[in-house]
Design an enzyme around this catalytic site. Structure first.
Site, PDB file in Angstrom:
ATOM      1  CB  ALA A   1     -27.319  33.881 -31.094  1.00 16.25           C
TER       2      ALA A   1
ATOM      3  N   GLY B   1     -22.707  31.476 -31.195  1.00 14.39           N
ATOM      4  CA  GLY B   1     -22.734  31.733 -29.755  1.00 14.39           C
ATOM      5  C   GLY B   1     -22.417  30.490 -28.933  1.00 14.39           C
TER       6      GLY B   1
ATOM      7  CD  GLU C   1     -19.434  34.323 -30.354  1.00 14.12           C
ATOM      8  OE1 GLU C   1     -20.666  34.128 -30.472  1.00 14.12           O
ATOM      9  OE2 GLU C   1     -18.899  35.415 -30.608  1.00 14.12           O
TER      10      GLU C   1
ATOM     11  CD  GLU D   1     -21.310  33.812 -35.325  1.00 18.62           C
ATOM     12  OE1 GLU D   1     -20.430  33.173 -35.944  1.00 18.62           O
ATOM     13  OE2 GLU D   1     -21.472  33.715 -34.103  1.00 18.62           O
TER      14      GLU D   1
HETATM   15  N1  COA Z   1     -31.285  29.325 -33.919  1.00 21.26           N
HETATM   16  C1  COA Z   1     -32.577  28.953 -33.952  1.00 21.26           C
HETATM   17  N2  COA Z   1     -32.987  27.705 -34.277  1.00 21.26           N
HETATM   18  C2  COA Z   1     -32.027  26.817 -34.565  1.00 21.26           C
HETATM   19  C3  COA Z   1     -30.658  27.128 -34.551  1.00 21.26           C
HETATM   20  C4  COA Z   1     -30.302  28.466 -34.216  1.00 21.26           C
HETATM   21  N3  COA Z   1     -29.015  28.862 -34.129  1.00 21.26           N
HETATM   22  N4  COA Z   1     -29.945  26.035 -34.904  1.00 21.26           N
HETATM   23  C5  COA Z   1     -30.843  25.056 -35.109  1.00 21.26           C
HETATM   24  N5  COA Z   1     -32.105  25.524 -34.920  1.00 21.26           N
HETATM   25  C6  COA Z   1     -33.374  24.794 -35.038  1.00 21.26           C
HETATM   26  C7  COA Z   1     -33.761  24.578 -36.487  1.00 21.26           C
HETATM   27  O1  COA Z   1     -34.397  25.741 -37.016  1.00 21.26           O
HETATM   28  C8  COA Z   1     -34.697  23.398 -36.345  1.00 21.26           C
HETATM   29  O2  COA Z   1     -35.917  23.865 -35.834  1.00 21.26           O
HETATM   30  P1  COA Z   1     -37.329  23.338 -36.504  1.00 21.26           P
HETATM   31  O3  COA Z   1     -37.298  21.845 -36.255  1.00 21.26           O
HETATM   32  O4  COA Z   1     -38.373  24.052 -35.720  1.00 21.26           O
HETATM   33  O5  COA Z   1     -37.239  23.685 -37.944  1.00 21.26           O
HETATM   34  C9  COA Z   1     -34.037  22.580 -35.231  1.00 21.26           C
HETATM   35  O6  COA Z   1     -33.214  23.492 -34.521  1.00 21.26           O
HETATM   36  C10 COA Z   1     -33.181  21.453 -35.743  1.00 21.26           C
HETATM   37  O7  COA Z   1     -32.222  21.991 -36.638  1.00 21.26           O
HETATM   38  P2  COA Z   1     -32.017  21.476 -38.147  1.00 21.26           P
HETATM   39  O8  COA Z   1     -31.452  22.617 -38.946  1.00 21.26           O
HETATM   40  O9  COA Z   1     -33.273  20.858 -38.658  1.00 21.26           O
HETATM   41  O10 COA Z   1     -30.928  20.341 -37.916  1.00 21.26           O
HETATM   42  P3  COA Z   1     -29.856  19.799 -38.989  1.00 21.26           P
HETATM   43  O11 COA Z   1     -29.243  18.591 -38.368  1.00 21.26           O
HETATM   44  O12 COA Z   1     -30.452  19.702 -40.333  1.00 21.26           O
HETATM   45  O13 COA Z   1     -28.737  20.963 -39.058  1.00 21.26           O
HETATM   46  C11 COA Z   1     -27.240  22.604 -38.129  1.00 21.26           C
HETATM   47  C12 COA Z   1     -27.960  21.267 -37.923  1.00 21.26           C
HETATM   48  C13 COA Z   1     -26.539  22.963 -36.813  1.00 21.26           C
HETATM   49  C14 COA Z   1     -26.192  22.477 -39.240  1.00 21.26           C
HETATM   50  C15 COA Z   1     -28.252  23.696 -38.519  1.00 21.26           C
HETATM   51  O14 COA Z   1     -29.324  23.660 -37.570  1.00 21.26           O
HETATM   52  C16 COA Z   1     -27.695  25.095 -38.500  1.00 21.26           C
HETATM   53  O15 COA Z   1     -26.990  25.479 -39.420  1.00 21.26           O
HETATM   54  N6  COA Z   1     -28.029  25.892 -37.460  1.00 21.26           N
HETATM   55  C17 COA Z   1     -27.618  27.268 -37.379  1.00 21.26           C
HETATM   56  C18 COA Z   1     -26.169  27.400 -36.938  1.00 21.26           C
HETATM   57  C19 COA Z   1     -25.749  28.845 -36.933  1.00 21.26           C
HETATM   58  O16 COA Z   1     -25.691  29.523 -37.934  1.00 21.26           O
HETATM   59  N7  COA Z   1     -25.431  29.343 -35.727  1.00 21.26           N
HETATM   60  C20 COA Z   1     -24.952  30.665 -35.520  1.00 21.26           C
HETATM   61  C21 COA Z   1     -26.061  31.573 -35.175  1.00 21.26           C
HETATM   62  S1  COA Z   1     -25.459  33.221 -34.880  1.00 21.26           S
END
Ligand code: COA
Length: 260
Positions: free
Chosen positions: A66, A111, A114, A134
């Site tokens: 999400a 999400g 999911e 989460e």
């Molecule tokens: N919601 C909103 N934005 C997200 C996102 C999410 N769930 N997951 C990634 N993004 C965005 C990042 O903020 C970043 O945006 P920006 O370039 O404007 O800063 C872009 O996507 C790229 O992500 P980034 O974190 O730079 O890539 P990475 O390769 O360093 O890391 C992940 C990848 C997946 C490990 C990391 O993005 C992450 O932990 N995301 C969240 C996962 C999460 O907790 N999901 C559950 C949500 S309930």
């Protein structure tokens, strides 16, 4: 079909739906969840879509969860409404009456995991990473994850994944039963398209009934599920497609199903 954050195409009975926010790793903001609702409402009614493939745009992510930006300042009723809206969307996919194959081409987190779990089955790229992170955000999974994960992988594995919020790679996801098969990244879509083509050639009636028998049967006791199966076998057994399928076998030819 026109959407803000989805790309859709239908070819030879197979609809491909691509979640298209690659700069945000295809995170599910409200607009994307609304798109998915509308998209699957349309696909359910469209006879041209016999099978659906769901994937993420770009090379990095299926769906990274999400949209965290929208989760930051919710009150209790807003959070509950968001979960209900997301759950209705994934339930729509699970109950589509047509197979939906998740092509997990990269991160499938929160999400996104999911969403993949609500699909009929999951094939993953070897580079994919899956998890329900989460708890690291002070949340729990809210789009059905605490319910579908234990049903797919068992209570112990689900508790470990949800409580630690850890990510697992595709090989481990296959080992615990979270994904069905794993392919090198460039072989994932051809493999998914191949199985989708095989499913598109089957009777859509038969597939719908098989999906119903397993889906509804899992919510029942085994005895009730077997009674449901017998009733549904009655529907299939008396169909034109059963006559055609069995006749074609005896005549050593390919069946031509009419979906009836
Ligand atoms: N919601 C909103 N934005 C997200 C996102 C999410 N769930 N997951 C990634 N993004 C965005 C990042 O903020 C970043 O945006 P920006 O370039 O404007 O800063 C872009 O996507 C790229 O992500 P980034 O974190 O730079 O890539 P990475 O390769 O360093 O890391 C992940 C990848 C997946 C490990 C990391 O993005 C992450 O932990 N995301 C969240 C996962 C999460 O907790 N999901 C559950 C949500 S309930």
């Amino acid at each position: 079909m026109e959407f803000e954050n989805l790309i859709t195409e239908i070819e030879a009975g197979v609809a491909t739906v691509t979640v298209n926010r690659p700069d945000k790793l295809n995170a599910l903001n409200k607009a994307t969840i609304d798109d998915l609702h509308r998209c699957f409402d349309t696909l359910r009614e469209d006879p041209a879509a016999r099978v659906v493939i769901l994937r993420g745009a770009g090379e990095k992510a299926f769906v990274a969860g999400a949209d965290i930006g929208e989760l930051a300042n919710m009150n209790s009723s807003e959070a509950e409404r968001l979960a209900a809206h997301g759950q209705d969307m994934v339930n729509k996919i699970e109950n589509l009456g047509k197979p939906v194959i998740a092509a997990v081409n990269g991160f499938a987190l929160g999400g996104g995991c999911e969403l993949a779990m609500a699909c009929t089955f999951r094939y993953a790229a070897d580079v994919a990473k899956l998890g329900l992170p989460e708890t690291g955000l002070g949340l729990i999974p809210g789009f059905g994850g605490t319910q579908r994960l234990p049903r797919l992988v068992g209570r112990g594995q689900a508790l470990e994944l949800v409580l630690t919020g850890g990510m697992i790679d595709a090989a481990e996801a296959q080992r615990i039963g979270l994904v069905n098969k794993v392919y090198p990244a460039d072989e994932l879509m051809p493999a998914v398209q191949k199985v989708a083509g095989k499913l598109a050639a089957k009777s859509s009636l038969t597939l719908r009934i098989a999906l119903k028998s397993i889906g509804e049967g899992l919510q029942m006791t085994q005895d009730s599920g077997c009674r449901l199966e017998a009733a549904l076998f009655g529907v299939c057994g008396s169909s034109a497609d059963a006559r055609e399928g069995c006749q074609a076998f005896m005549e050593k030819r390919k069946p031509e199903f009419s979906d009836g």
